[in-house]
Design a protein around this motif. Sequence first.
Motif, short mmCIF file in Angstrom:
data_model
loop_
_atom_site.label_atom_id
_atom_site.label_comp_id
_atom_site.label_asym_id
_atom_site.label_seq_id
_atom_site.Cartn_x
_atom_site.Cartn_y
_atom_site.Cartn_z
N VAL A 160 76.89 41.98 37.45
CA VAL A 160 75.73 41.69 38.30
C VAL A 160 74.61 41.16 37.39
O VAL A 160 74.58 41.44 36.19
N ASP A 161 73.69 40.39 37.99
CA ASP A 161 72.60 39.85 37.16
C ASP A 161 71.42 40.83 37.10
O ASP A 161 71.40 41.86 37.78
N ASP A 162 70.43 40.46 36.29
CA ASP A 162 69.31 41.37 36.05
C ASP A 162 68.52 41.66 37.34
O ASP A 162 67.98 42.75 37.50
N GLU A 163 68.50 40.67 38.24
CA GLU A 163 67.76 40.87 39.49
C GLU A 163 68.38 42.01 40.31
O GLU A 163 67.69 42.87 40.83
N ILE A 164 69.71 41.98 40.38
CA ILE A 164 70.41 43.06 41.13
C ILE A 164 70.19 44.39 40.40
O ILE A 164 69.93 45.43 41.04
N ILE A 165 70.31 44.37 39.08
CA ILE A 165 70.14 45.63 38.34
C ILE A 165 68.77 46.24 38.66
O ILE A 165 68.66 47.43 38.98
N LEU A 166 67.76 45.38 38.63
CA LEU A 166 66.40 45.84 38.88
C LEU A 166 66.26 46.39 40.31
O LEU A 166 65.68 47.45 40.54
N LYS A 167 66.84 45.67 41.26
CA LYS A 167 66.75 46.11 42.67
C LYS A 167 67.43 47.47 42.84
O LYS A 167 66.90 48.36 43.50
N VAL A 168 68.63 47.59 42.26
CA VAL A 168 69.36 48.86 42.41
C VAL A 168 68.59 49.99 41.73
O VAL A 168 68.46 51.09 42.28
N MET A 169 68.06 49.70 40.54
CA MET A 169 67.31 50.74 39.83
C MET A 169 66.11 51.20 40.66
O MET A 169 65.84 52.39 40.78
N ARG A 170 65.38 50.23 41.25
CA ARG A 170 64.18 50.60 42.03
C ARG A 170 64.55 51.40 43.27
O ARG A 170 63.92 52.39 43.58
N ARG A 171 65.58 50.92 43.96
CA ARG A 171 65.99 51.58 45.21
C ARG A 171 66.51 52.99 44.90
O ARG A 171 66.16 53.95 45.58
N SER A 172 67.34 53.08 43.88
CA SER A 172 67.93 54.38 43.54
C SER A 172 66.84 55.35 43.07
O SER A 172 66.86 56.54 43.41
N ALA A 173 65.85 54.82 42.35
CA ALA A 173 64.76 55.67 41.86
C ALA A 173 63.98 56.31 43.02
O ALA A 173 63.55 57.46 42.92
N GLU A 174 63.86 55.58 44.13
CA GLU A 174 63.12 56.13 45.29
C GLU A 174 63.73 57.44 45.77
O GLU A 174 63.06 58.29 46.31
N PHE A 175 65.06 57.55 45.59
CA PHE A 175 65.77 58.74 46.09
C PHE A 175 66.17 59.70 44.97
O PHE A 175 66.89 60.67 45.21
N GLY A 176 65.77 59.39 43.75
CA GLY A 176 66.14 60.26 42.62
C GLY A 176 67.53 60.02 42.09
O GLY A 176 68.09 60.86 41.38
N GLY A 177 68.12 58.86 42.41
CA GLY A 177 69.47 58.54 41.92
C GLY A 177 69.44 58.09 40.46
O GLY A 177 68.38 57.80 39.91
N LEU A 178 70.60 58.04 39.86
CA LEU A 178 70.71 57.66 38.45
C LEU A 178 71.61 56.42 38.34
O LEU A 178 72.71 56.39 38.89
N VAL A 179 71.13 55.42 37.61
CA VAL A 179 71.93 54.20 37.41
C VAL A 179 72.64 54.27 36.06
O VAL A 179 72.04 54.54 35.02
N CYS A 180 73.95 54.04 36.12
CA CYS A 180 74.81 54.05 34.93
C CYS A 180 75.14 52.59 34.60
O CYS A 180 75.48 51.82 35.50
N ILE A 181 75.05 52.26 33.34
CA ILE A 181 75.24 50.85 32.97
C ILE A 181 76.42 50.69 32.01
O ILE A 181 76.50 51.38 30.99
N HIS A 182 77.31 49.74 32.35
CA HIS A 182 78.30 49.25 31.39
C HIS A 182 77.58 48.16 30.61
O HIS A 182 77.36 47.05 31.12
N ALA A 183 77.21 48.48 29.38
CA ALA A 183 76.35 47.59 28.60
C ALA A 183 77.17 46.74 27.62
O ALA A 183 77.50 47.18 26.52
N GLU A 184 77.51 45.55 28.06
CA GLU A 184 78.07 44.52 27.18
C GLU A 184 77.59 43.20 27.77
O GLU A 184 77.64 43.01 29.00
N ASP A 185 77.15 42.29 26.90
CA ASP A 185 76.66 41.00 27.37
C ASP A 185 77.84 40.12 27.77
O ASP A 185 78.48 39.48 26.92
#
Length: 458
Positions: A160-185
Amino acid sequence: MSLLIKNGRIITAAKDYIADVFIDKEKITLIDTALNSTADRIIDAKNKYVIPGGVDVHTHLDMPLGEITSSDDFETGTRAAAFGGTTTIIDYATQTRETSMRAALDSWFKKAEGKAVIDYGFHIIITHLQSENSDEIGEMIKEGVTSFKLFMAYPNSLMVDDEIILKVMRRSAEFGGLVCIHAEDGLAIEKIVKKTLTEGKTIPIYHALTRPTTAERDAVVRAIELSQRANTPVYIVHVSSNDALEQIAIARGSGIKVFAETCPQYLFLSLDDMNVPGFDGAKFVLTPPLREKWNQEKLWDGLRKDTLQIVSTDHCPFNYKHQKEIGLNDFTKIPNGGPGIENRIHLIYQGGVNEGRISLNRWVKITSTAPAKMFGLFPRKGTIAVGSDADIIIWDPEKEHVISAKTHHMNVDYSLYEGMMIKGDADIVISRGDVIVEDGKFYGKPGRGNYLKRGTYV
Ligand code: DUC
Ligand code: ZN
Ligand code: ZN
């Protein structure tokens, strides 16, 4: 059914003491010295450790990958986990490009139902958002799915691109969720892979050589930056290299809430294991890949210093015959992943405790307590305390065994750790008050595992 465990050495993340543990049905109801209560069964745990059942927060059971599926399903995979002392897993339900998160979750509920022998929860791998104002993330969190994985690798499939990552992070943060990242470029890797293939380099080791540690490092930096913009914590999965670890340490040092796990394969295996004749290196095609050996000690150091909080397995097994072999002529076609759900607690005991790298308390913390806390299961899971689920390992620190595909219980035709000697083994494994493994025999029933509706991270 009641159980009384007598004279054991109870080891939690914080304590180490001798006491008796009384279990009534599924829960621990009493801990004290010299308990005289009557019980349906009394277990003498003298000279044994009494520790909380393991919590493995990164598995891929029955996971489709193109035409094939990871070789352990919820029955074989959770049974193998139990043999290794793990009594809780959190598996990754994968959303496809075509389906919703709801569909992914429903499909994983079906996979587990009637099969799981230990308790289980789910994360969701998000590949896209259904719509701009999608409330799917909130819905998932209400169902107890409180964490989400996003891939920065695998362009054209999971990335997914950075825009989606940011959207998911913001949305999940509203509910106290945690975002896990597979970090490789993923894009940087794609360029290297294309060039490597045009040079006619197709054998398994090129999988590792085309995914440099700098690609992991750069993605970790980007993931942390995005989490800062979204004002939310982030969890980096399967950290494999010192380059990535250093960035996590820097961020944590400046007070940023970044958490991370590593896996036994990065602590015990290296690029050298892939440098073998023929196609055997395919057994070690994992993503992120195995690294140069010196990274191992850095990762152990990270576990000691709490730069890394958790050891999970990323259990994602594929048979060598017919599955890994799909990539015989092209390393990019080798299914990525390896087996380990049965070996985690043993390996961390051997490399960590026996070899003097970590304490007994730290061993329990990184394999049970910390994952339970991070993913909303504590204190129900991850400790030995009154009121907690009676998920317990009676561990014999003297018992030895040799890891081998001939004797393991995972449904896969090879072991990443073939021939490794381990001193320390589970005598008895108890899940919600049931003895499910004893003296190398299995007593659990498929389907006895419960779905765990998780809370948000602690
Ligand atoms: N990432 C995982 O977490 N598991 C298997 C392969 C991958 O890329
Ligand atoms: Zn991954
Ligand atoms: Zn994984």
